[in-house]
Design a protein around this motif. Structure first.
Motif, PDB file in Angstrom:
ATOM      1  N   ILE A 190     -37.525  51.621  -9.029  1.00 38.27           N
ATOM      2  CA  ILE A 190     -38.912  51.920  -9.383  1.00 38.27           C
ATOM      3  C   ILE A 190     -38.947  53.308 -10.009  1.00 38.27           C
ATOM      4  O   ILE A 190     -38.411  54.263  -9.452  1.00 38.27           O
ATOM      5  N   GLU A 191     -39.582  53.402 -11.170  1.00 40.70           N
ATOM      6  CA  GLU A 191     -39.784  54.702 -11.795  1.00 40.70           C
ATOM      7  C   GLU A 191     -41.117  55.307 -11.379  1.00 40.70           C
ATOM      8  O   GLU A 191     -41.233  56.507 -11.211  1.00 40.70           O
ATOM      9  N   LEU A 192     -42.146  54.447 -11.243  1.00 38.46           N
ATOM     10  CA  LEU A 192     -43.475  54.957 -10.912  1.00 38.46           C
ATOM     11  C   LEU A 192     -44.353  53.838 -10.375  1.00 38.46           C
ATOM     12  O   LEU A 192     -44.318  52.725 -10.888  1.00 38.46           O
ATOM     13  N   VAL A 193     -45.102  54.151  -9.329  1.00 42.05           N
ATOM     14  CA  VAL A 193     -46.218  53.315  -8.897  1.00 42.05           C
ATOM     15  C   VAL A 193     -47.374  54.275  -8.646  1.00 42.05           C
ATOM     16  O   VAL A 193     -47.238  55.236  -7.893  1.00 42.05           O
ATOM     17  N   ARG A 194     -48.502  54.018  -9.312  1.00 43.20           N
ATOM     18  CA  ARG A 194     -49.684  54.880  -9.178  1.00 43.20           C
ATOM     19  C   ARG A 194     -50.889  53.990  -8.924  1.00 43.20           C
ATOM     20  O   ARG A 194     -51.058  52.966  -9.587  1.00 43.20           O
ATOM     21  N   ASP A 195     -51.720  54.383  -7.953  1.00 40.91           N
ATOM     22  CA  ASP A 195     -52.937  53.597  -7.730  1.00 40.91           C
ATOM     23  C   ASP A 195     -54.065  54.146  -8.591  1.00 40.91           C
ATOM     24  O   ASP A 195     -53.968  55.245  -9.143  1.00 40.91           O
ATOM     25  N   SER A 196     -55.121  53.369  -8.719  1.00 42.71           N
ATOM     26  CA  SER A 196     -56.246  53.749  -9.576  1.00 42.71           C
ATOM     27  C   SER A 196     -57.066  54.893  -8.991  1.00 42.71           C
ATOM     28  O   SER A 196     -58.017  55.355  -9.620  1.00 42.71           O
ATOM     29  N   LEU A 197     -56.682  55.373  -7.819  1.00 43.54           N
ATOM     30  CA  LEU A 197     -57.395  56.479  -7.177  1.00 43.54           C
ATOM     31  C   LEU A 197     -56.651  57.805  -7.348  1.00 43.54           C
ATOM     32  O   LEU A 197     -57.053  58.819  -6.788  1.00 43.54           O
ATOM     33  N   GLY A 198     -55.526  57.773  -8.082  1.00 42.03           N
ATOM     34  CA  GLY A 198     -54.780  59.002  -8.361  1.00 42.03           C
ATOM     35  C   GLY A 198     -53.597  59.256  -7.458  1.00 42.03           C
ATOM     36  O   GLY A 198     -52.892  60.252  -7.633  1.00 42.03           O
ATOM     37  N   ASN A 199     -53.334  58.390  -6.490  1.00 42.77           N
ATOM     38  CA  ASN A 199     -52.174  58.554  -5.617  1.00 42.77           C
ATOM     39  C   ASN A 199     -50.956  57.984  -6.328  1.00 42.77           C
ATOM     40  O   ASN A 199     -51.042  56.959  -6.992  1.00 42.77           O
ATOM     41  N   SER A 200     -49.791  58.655  -6.171  1.00 42.68           N
ATOM     42  CA  SER A 200     -48.630  58.280  -6.958  1.00 42.68           C
ATOM     43  C   SER A 200     -47.331  58.383  -6.163  1.00 42.68           C
ATOM     44  O   SER A 200     -47.195  59.229  -5.281  1.00 42.68           O
ATOM     45  N   SER A 201     -46.369  57.542  -6.541  1.00 42.50           N
ATOM     46  CA  SER A 201     -45.049  57.595  -5.926  1.00 42.50           C
ATOM     47  C   SER A 201     -44.330  58.898  -6.278  1.00 42.50           C
ATOM     48  O   SER A 201     -43.355  59.255  -5.623  1.00 42.50           O
ATOM     49  N   GLU A 202     -44.824  59.616  -7.278  1.00 39.44           N
ATOM     50  CA  GLU A 202     -44.216  60.891  -7.646  1.00 39.44           C
ATOM     51  C   GLU A 202     -44.353  61.925  -6.524  1.00 39.44           C
ATOM     52  O   GLU A 202     -43.572  62.864  -6.454  1.00 39.44           O
ATOM     53  N   THR A 203     -45.329  61.745  -5.656  1.00 41.65           N
ATOM     54  CA  THR A 203     -45.528  62.675  -4.538  1.00 41.65           C
ATOM     55  C   THR A 203     -45.159  62.027  -3.208  1.00 41.65           C
ATOM     56  O   THR A 203     -45.531  62.522  -2.153  1.00 41.65           O
ATOM     57  N   ALA A 204     -44.425  60.926  -3.270  1.00 34.70           N
ATOM     58  CA  ALA A 204     -44.114  60.152  -2.066  1.00 34.70           C
ATOM     59  C   ALA A 204     -43.040  60.804  -1.222  1.00 34.70           C
ATOM     60  O   ALA A 204     -42.196  61.556  -1.705  1.00 34.70           O
ATOM     61  N   MET A 205     -43.089  60.475   0.054  1.00 30.28           N
ATOM     62  CA  MET A 205     -42.044  60.857   0.989  1.00 30.28           C
ATOM     63  C   MET A 205     -40.982  59.749   0.945  1.00 30.28           C
ATOM     64  O   MET A 205     -41.310  58.570   0.884  1.00 30.28           O
ATOM     65  N   THR A 206     -39.709  60.131   0.970  1.00 32.52           N
ATOM     66  CA  THR A 206     -38.633  59.149   0.966  1.00 32.52           C
ATOM     67  C   THR A 206     -38.342  58.715   2.388  1.00 32.52           C
ATOM     68  O   THR A 206     -37.958  59.525   3.228  1.00 32.52           O
ATOM     69  N   VAL A 207     -38.566  57.439   2.672  1.00 35.36           N
ATOM     70  CA  VAL A 207     -38.246  56.870   3.985  1.00 35.36           C
ATOM     71  C   VAL A 207     -36.745  56.657   4.042  1.00 35.36           C
ATOM     72  O   VAL A 207     -36.087  56.999   5.013  1.00 35.36           O
ATOM     73  N   GLN A 208     -36.212  56.072   3.015  1.00 32.00           N
ATOM     74  CA  GLN A 208     -34.777  55.959   2.742  1.00 32.00           C
ATOM     75  C   GLN A 208     -34.672  55.743   1.249  1.00 32.00           C
ATOM     76  O   GLN A 208     -35.678  55.460   0.598  1.00 32.00           O
ATOM     77  N   PRO A 209     -33.485  55.895   0.651  1.00 30.98           N
ATOM     78  CA  PRO A 209     -33.415  55.745  -0.803  1.00 30.98           C
ATOM     79  C   PRO A 209     -34.053  54.433  -1.278  1.00 30.98           C
ATOM     80  O   PRO A 209     -33.783  53.371  -0.727  1.00 30.98           O
ATOM     81  N   HIS A 210     -34.931  54.551  -2.235  1.00 27.90           N
ATOM     82  CA  HIS A 210     -35.636  53.429  -2.870  1.00 27.90           C
ATOM     83  C   HIS A 210     -36.686  52.790  -1.963  1.00 27.90           C
ATOM     84  O   HIS A 210     -37.166  51.703  -2.239  1.00 27.90           O
ATOM     85  N   MET A 211     -37.051  53.481  -0.879  1.00 27.16           N
ATOM     86  CA  MET A 211     -38.188  53.102  -0.022  1.00 27.16           C
ATOM     87  C   MET A 211     -39.047  54.354   0.130  1.00 27.16           C
ATOM     88  O   MET A 211     -38.654  55.293   0.815  1.00 27.16           O
ATOM     89  N   LEU A 212     -40.192  54.344  -0.534  1.00 25.71           N
ATOM     90  CA  LEU A 212     -41.055  55.518  -0.555  1.00 25.71           C
ATOM     91  C   LEU A 212     -42.352  55.245   0.179  1.00 25.71           C
ATOM     92  O   LEU A 212     -42.796  54.100   0.265  1.00 25.71           O
TER      93      LEU A 212
END
Length: 183
Positions: free
Chosen positions: A63-85
């Motif tokens: 995944i390069e990016l997932v952003r919701d329509s409310l402005g929240n984004s995977s770019e600011t996500a915490m990494t649970v484990q690699p490739h799980m944000l």
């Protein structure tokens, strides 16, 4: 040194075309295609570079990016484990609200990518195919929860998956607070 020079030339051309758009000049059809080609070339080089950092990225999509329509984004996500944000939003939703997720991913093997949305009540939707998709979630009464997670998952149509038996290769969880409808 040669690769750096090649990228510099691409970025310079990209910048010149972007400048035209910034000054309200319509791009000609071939200029739009050139921008798309340059972006694709740079994306491909980044994917190859990232693959060298994590050997798994040579095979599994990411995944390069997932952003919701409310402005929240995977770019600011915490990494649970690699490739799980996990994205901890400060957003309160209510039944009837609609959230749209804009998703982008790449697959080094160029396979078909399928996106899934699992809503807080456990429903799972999976009719979104492609590297760039939009997924819409209409919040329902069944989603009411103080820790309501909407899970966006990605899977290739390959035989093997990064997370084995789960059948998916990457995910981003968005945590919301879903309150009951207003009286």
């Amino acid at each position: 040194m040669g690769e750096k020079k090649e990228i510099s030339v691409l970025l310079a051309r990209f910048g010149a075309l972007r400048n035209a758009v910034a000054h309200s000049r319509e791009l000609l059809p071939f200029e739009e295609e050139l921008l798309s080609a340059i972006a694709g070339e740079i994306r491909n080089r980044v994917t190859i570079h990232m693959s060298g950092k994590d050997p798994n990225d040579n095979y599994f999509p990411r995944i390069e990016l997932v952003r919701d329509s409310l402005g929240n984004s995977s770019e600011t996500a915490m990494t649970v484990q690699p490739h799980m944000l996990a994205v901890q939003t400060a957003t309160t939703l209510r039944p009837g609200d609609v959230v749209t997720f804009t998703c982008r991913a790449v697959d080094p093997q160029n396979r078909t990518l399928t996106w899934f949305l699992q809503t807080p009540d456990g429903r799972r939707y999976s009719n979104h195919e492609g590297g760039d998709v939009e997924i819409t979630w209409e919040v329902r009464k069944q989603d009411v929860h103080t820790r309501a997670d909407a899970l966006v998952m990605l899977a290739s149509d390959g035989e093997y998956h990064r997370f084995g038996a789960t059948g998916f290769d990457a995910s981003v969880s968005f945590r919301y607070e879903v309150l009951p409808p207003l009286p």
